[in-house]
Motif scaffolding. Structure first.
Motif, mmCIF file in Angstrom:
data_model
loop_
_atom_site.group_PDB
_atom_site.id
_atom_site.type_symbol
_atom_site.label_atom_id
_atom_site.label_comp_id
_atom_site.label_asym_id
_atom_site.label_seq_id
_atom_site.Cartn_x
_atom_site.Cartn_y
_atom_site.Cartn_z
ATOM 1 N N LEU A 168 5.070 28.682 28.753
ATOM 2 C CA LEU A 168 3.691 28.467 28.325
ATOM 3 C C LEU A 168 3.624 27.745 26.984
ATOM 4 C CD1 LEU A 168 2.116 31.900 29.314
ATOM 5 C CD2 LEU A 168 1.882 29.727 30.525
ATOM 6 N N VAL A 169 4.502 28.122 26.054
ATOM 7 C CA VAL A 169 4.530 27.443 24.753
ATOM 8 C C VAL A 169 4.855 25.967 24.951
ATOM 9 C CG1 VAL A 169 5.743 27.248 22.550
ATOM 10 C CG2 VAL A 169 5.110 29.504 23.417
ATOM 11 N N GLU A 170 5.814 25.671 25.786
ATOM 12 C CA GLU A 170 6.215 24.277 26.014
ATOM 13 C C GLU A 170 5.088 23.462 26.648
ATOM 14 O OE1 GLU A 170 9.710 24.942 28.344
ATOM 15 O OE2 GLU A 170 11.047 24.900 26.593
ATOM 16 N N LYS A 171 4.186 24.133 27.361
ATOM 17 C CA LYS A 171 3.038 23.452 27.967
ATOM 18 C C LYS A 171 1.836 23.391 27.026
ATOM 19 C CE LYS A 171 4.075 24.698 32.788
ATOM 20 N NZ LYS A 171 3.572 25.448 33.972
ATOM 21 N N PRO A 210 9.467 23.985 10.007
ATOM 22 C CA PRO A 210 10.232 25.046 10.670
ATOM 23 C C PRO A 210 11.655 24.620 10.963
ATOM 24 C CG PRO A 210 8.700 24.016 12.201
ATOM 25 C CD PRO A 210 8.384 23.471 10.848
ATOM 26 N N PRO A 211 12.571 25.586 11.091
ATOM 27 C CA PRO A 211 13.957 25.240 11.411
ATOM 28 C C PRO A 211 14.067 24.625 12.808
ATOM 29 C CG PRO A 211 13.612 27.605 11.607
ATOM 30 C CD PRO A 211 12.366 27.040 10.972
ATOM 31 N N GLU A 212 15.139 23.894 13.041
ATOM 32 C CA GLU A 212 15.321 23.229 14.333
ATOM 33 C C GLU A 212 15.394 24.223 15.480
ATOM 34 O OE1 GLU A 212 18.560 20.532 14.387
ATOM 35 O OE2 GLU A 212 17.798 19.277 12.748
ATOM 36 N N SER A 213 15.778 25.461 15.176
ATOM 37 C CA SER A 213 15.906 26.473 16.231
ATOM 38 C C SER A 213 14.552 26.975 16.731
ATOM 39 C CB SER A 213 16.717 27.667 15.715
ATOM 40 O OG SER A 213 16.074 28.291 14.617
ATOM 41 N N LYS A 214 13.473 26.708 15.990
ATOM 42 C CA LYS A 214 12.156 27.211 16.370
ATOM 43 C C LYS A 214 11.576 26.396 17.517
ATOM 44 C CE LYS A 214 8.267 29.554 15.914
ATOM 45 N NZ LYS A 214 8.157 31.027 16.055
ATOM 46 N N LEU A 215 11.154 27.083 18.579
ATOM 47 C CA LEU A 215 10.519 26.402 19.706
ATOM 48 C C LEU A 215 9.093 26.024 19.325
ATOM 49 C CD1 LEU A 215 10.721 25.545 22.708
ATOM 50 C CD2 LEU A 215 9.666 27.757 23.272
ATOM 51 N N LEU A 216 8.785 24.738 19.396
ATOM 52 C CA LEU A 216 7.457 24.248 19.047
ATOM 53 C C LEU A 216 6.685 23.866 20.302
ATOM 54 C CD1 LEU A 216 8.273 21.990 15.977
ATOM 55 C CD2 LEU A 216 7.434 24.345 15.965
ATOM 56 N N PRO A 217 5.372 24.021 20.272
ATOM 57 C CA PRO A 217 4.549 23.560 21.393
ATOM 58 C C PRO A 217 4.451 22.040 21.360
ATOM 59 C CG PRO A 217 3.145 24.318 19.620
ATOM 60 C CD PRO A 217 4.568 24.615 19.199
ATOM 61 N N PRO A 218 3.786 21.437 22.333
ATOM 62 C CA PRO A 218 3.641 19.972 22.334
ATOM 63 C C PRO A 218 3.004 19.476 21.037
ATOM 64 C CG PRO A 218 2.956 20.882 24.438
ATOM 65 C CD PRO A 218 3.193 22.050 23.540
ATOM 66 N N TYR A 219 3.449 18.321 20.565
ATOM 67 C CA TYR A 219 2.875 17.746 19.358
ATOM 68 C C TYR A 219 1.377 17.533 19.562
ATOM 69 C CZ TYR A 219 7.539 16.731 17.493
ATOM 70 O OH TYR A 219 8.820 16.825 17.006
ATOM 71 N N GLY A 220 0.618 17.950 18.556
ATOM 72 C CA GLY A 220 -0.817 17.787 18.662
ATOM 73 C C GLY A 220 -1.554 18.611 17.635
ATOM 74 N N VAL A 221 -2.864 18.667 17.791
ATOM 75 C CA VAL A 221 -3.740 19.387 16.873
ATOM 76 C C VAL A 221 -4.182 20.698 17.521
ATOM 77 C CG1 VAL A 221 -5.956 19.312 15.662
ATOM 78 C CG2 VAL A 221 -4.518 17.265 15.789
ATOM 79 N N TYR A 222 -4.137 21.773 16.716
ATOM 80 C CA TYR A 222 -4.445 23.107 17.221
ATOM 81 C C TYR A 222 -5.447 23.808 16.315
ATOM 82 C CZ TYR A 222 -0.261 22.616 20.128
ATOM 83 O OH TYR A 222 0.666 22.178 21.039
ATOM 84 N N LEU A 223 -6.365 24.573 16.904
ATOM 85 C CA LEU A 223 -7.183 25.487 16.132
ATOM 86 C C LEU A 223 -6.262 26.601 15.661
ATOM 87 C CD1 LEU A 223 -10.420 25.754 18.317
ATOM 88 C CD2 LEU A 223 -9.645 23.906 16.821
ATOM 89 N N ARG A 278 -5.988 18.631 20.851
ATOM 90 C CA ARG A 278 -5.722 17.290 21.382
ATOM 91 C C ARG A 278 -4.285 16.909 21.069
ATOM 92 N NH1 ARG A 278 -5.216 13.794 17.213
ATOM 93 N NH2 ARG A 278 -6.305 14.287 15.253
ATOM 94 N N PRO A 279 -3.709 15.976 21.819
ATOM 95 C CA PRO A 279 -2.345 15.532 21.520
ATOM 96 C C PRO A 279 -2.291 14.690 20.250
ATOM 97 C CG PRO A 279 -3.253 14.248 23.319
ATOM 98 C CD PRO A 279 -4.250 15.339 23.031
ATOM 99 N N GLU A 280 -1.134 14.686 19.602
ATOM 100 C CA GLU A 280 -0.926 13.833 18.437
ATOM 101 C C GLU A 280 -0.844 12.379 18.896
ATOM 102 O OE1 GLU A 280 1.883 14.311 14.626
ATOM 103 O OE2 GLU A 280 2.991 13.775 16.429
ATOM 104 N N ARG A 281 -1.429 11.494 18.101
ATOM 105 C CA ARG A 281 -1.342 10.074 18.460
ATOM 106 C C ARG A 281 -1.385 9.224 17.191
ATOM 107 N NH1 ARG A 281 -6.859 11.186 19.800
ATOM 108 N NH2 ARG A 281 -8.362 9.731 18.840
#
Length: 319
Positions: A168-171, A210-223, A278-281
Motif C-alpha cells: 500500500l505504501v508503494e502505491k 530519510p536514510p536509504e533504508s526507509k521505504l518511501l511512497p511514490p514521489y509527490g505531494v501529500y497532506l 498529486r504526483p511530483e512533476r
C-alpha cells in the motif's frame, strides 16, 4: 526503556512477558501483541520485545532492506507503547542456525526469564525457521512459559501484515495504510538546511532526508502533519527530488507548515502522511510552481482530517 543491542550474550534480571517478531511497520496486529505483554505488568512482569537486527530476510538476501520503520522509529514507538525492554538480537548466519529448542530453553527461558510469550500464528524462529508457536507451547508447559497465540487482525477483509502495508505504501494509498498502522505513515529525521528557496517565494519549509533504508511512497505531494517537540502541526509535504528547482536527484521530504514560523534546524521531527495529493512533476516556470503550491495549500487547509489543530500523538486512534 532498556535497549539491548549488538550482543547475543545477555541476561535479564527480572521475569518478563515477551513479544517476538520483526515488527516492521508496527501495524495493528503488532499493537495487539504489545497490548498483551503490557497487560502482564500488572502481574509484575516486564514488557519485553525480542526482534532481529537485521531481519532474517535481509540476512539471506530475500529482501531489499527497505523498512516501513527504521530502527530509531521502532525504538520511539516501542517506548511510547509501554515496552520496558527491547532486545535487538544480532542476526548472523551463526545465530540464525540456533536449534529452535535451544532458542526456547537458553534464550527465552534462561536469559530472558520469559514467563509469558505472545506471538502470531506465523511465528518462526531458530534454524531454518523450524521453531513455531506449537513448539513454544509444548516446551512452555515444562519450562513455566505461558504462550498465547494471537489471531491475525483483518481490516476490510484483508489480514493486517507488513507485506500488505508495504504494498500500500508503494502505491501511495496512505488512507488504507493509516487504517492498518493505526496512525498515519511516519517519516522521521533531523531538520536540515536546504537552499531556503521556499522563503524567497513565500513558502518557508522544513526539510528532512530519510536514510536509504526507509521505504518511501511514490514521489509527490501529500497532506501531512508534523510532530515538533511533542506537538502536531498541519501542513503539506513533498516527497521526492524537487525537479523544478534541484539539479541533483537527492530525495527528501520538504514540508510547509501552516501557522508555523519557528527556526527548528537540527530538531528531530516526525512527518505523518495522511493523503496523496498529486504526483511530483517538473514545472516549466517558477510562476507555475508557485500557483500549484497555492492550490495544494488551499486543499490541505480545507481538508477535514487535518482540521484537528495541535494534538499529541496519543490522540491518534489505537486498536
Amino acid at each position: 526503556m532498556e535497549i539491548i543491542t549488538n550482543t547475543s550474550l545477555f541476561y535479564l534480571d527480572r521475569d518478563t512477558a515477551v513479544a517476538i517478531g520483526k515488527f516492521d511497520g508496527i501495524h495493528i496486529g503488532h499493537r495487539k501483541l504489545l497490548q498483551e505483554i503490557c497487560a502482564k505488568k500488572a502481574q509484575g512482569l516486564a514488557a519485553c520485545v525480542f526482534t532481529f537486527d537485521p531481519a532474517p530476510a535481509v540476512l539471506f538476501g530475500a529482501s531489499d532492506g527497505k523498512e516501513l520503520t527504521t530502527r530509531e522509529e521502532k525504538r520511539k514507538l516501542f517506548e511510547a507503547l509501554g515496552v520496558d525492554i527491547l532486545i535487538e538480537f544480532p542476526m548472523t548466519k551463526e545465530t540464525a542456525s540456533i536449534p529452535p529448542e535451544e532458542f526456547v530453553r537458553e534464550i527465552l527461558h534462561e536469559r530472558m526469564r520469559a514467563r509469558f510469550v505472545a506471538a502470531g500464528p506465523d511465528l518462526s524462529f531458530g534454524d531454518r525457521g523450524a521453531g513455531n508457536s506449537k513448539l513454544l507451547q509444548e516446551m512452555g508447559v515444562h519450562l513455566g512459559i505461558q504462550t498465547r497465540v494471537i489471531d491475525k487482525i483483518c481490516v476490510d477483509g484483508v489480514e493486517a501484515g507488513s507485506t500488505y502495508v508495504r504494498t500500500l505504501v508503494e502505491k501511495g494509498e496512505m488512507e488504507k495504510v493509516r487504517r492498518l498502522l493505526g496512525v498515519p505513515y511516519c517519516i522521521s529525521g533531523t531538520v536540515a538546511h536546504g537552499r531556503q528557496l521556499g522563503r524567497t517565494i513565500g513558502f518557508p519549509t522544513v526539510n528532512i532526508y530519510p536514510p536509504e533504508s526507509k521505504l518511501l511512497p511514490p514521489y509527490g505531494v501529500y497532506l501531512s502533519s508534523v510532530k515538533v517537540d511533542g506537538v502536531m502541526y498541519n501542513g503539506i509535504s513533498n516527497v521526492g527530488c524537487k525537479p523544478t528547482v534541484e539539479k541533483k536527484a537527492v530525495c527528501g521530504v520538504e514540508t510547509f507548515l501552516y501557522e508555523f514560523d519557528r527556526d527548528i534546524y537540527g530538531a528531530e521531527i516526525e512527518v505523518y502522511l495522511w493523503e496523496f495529493r498529486r504526483p511530483e512533476r517538473k514545472f516549466e516556470t517558477m510562476d507555475a510552481l508557485i500557483a500549484c503550491v497555492h492550490d495544494d495549500i488551499a486543499v490541505g487547509r480545507a481538508g477535514n482530517r487535518l482540521s484537528f489543530g495541535e494534538i499529541t500523538i496519543d490522540s491518534f486512534p489505537r486498536v
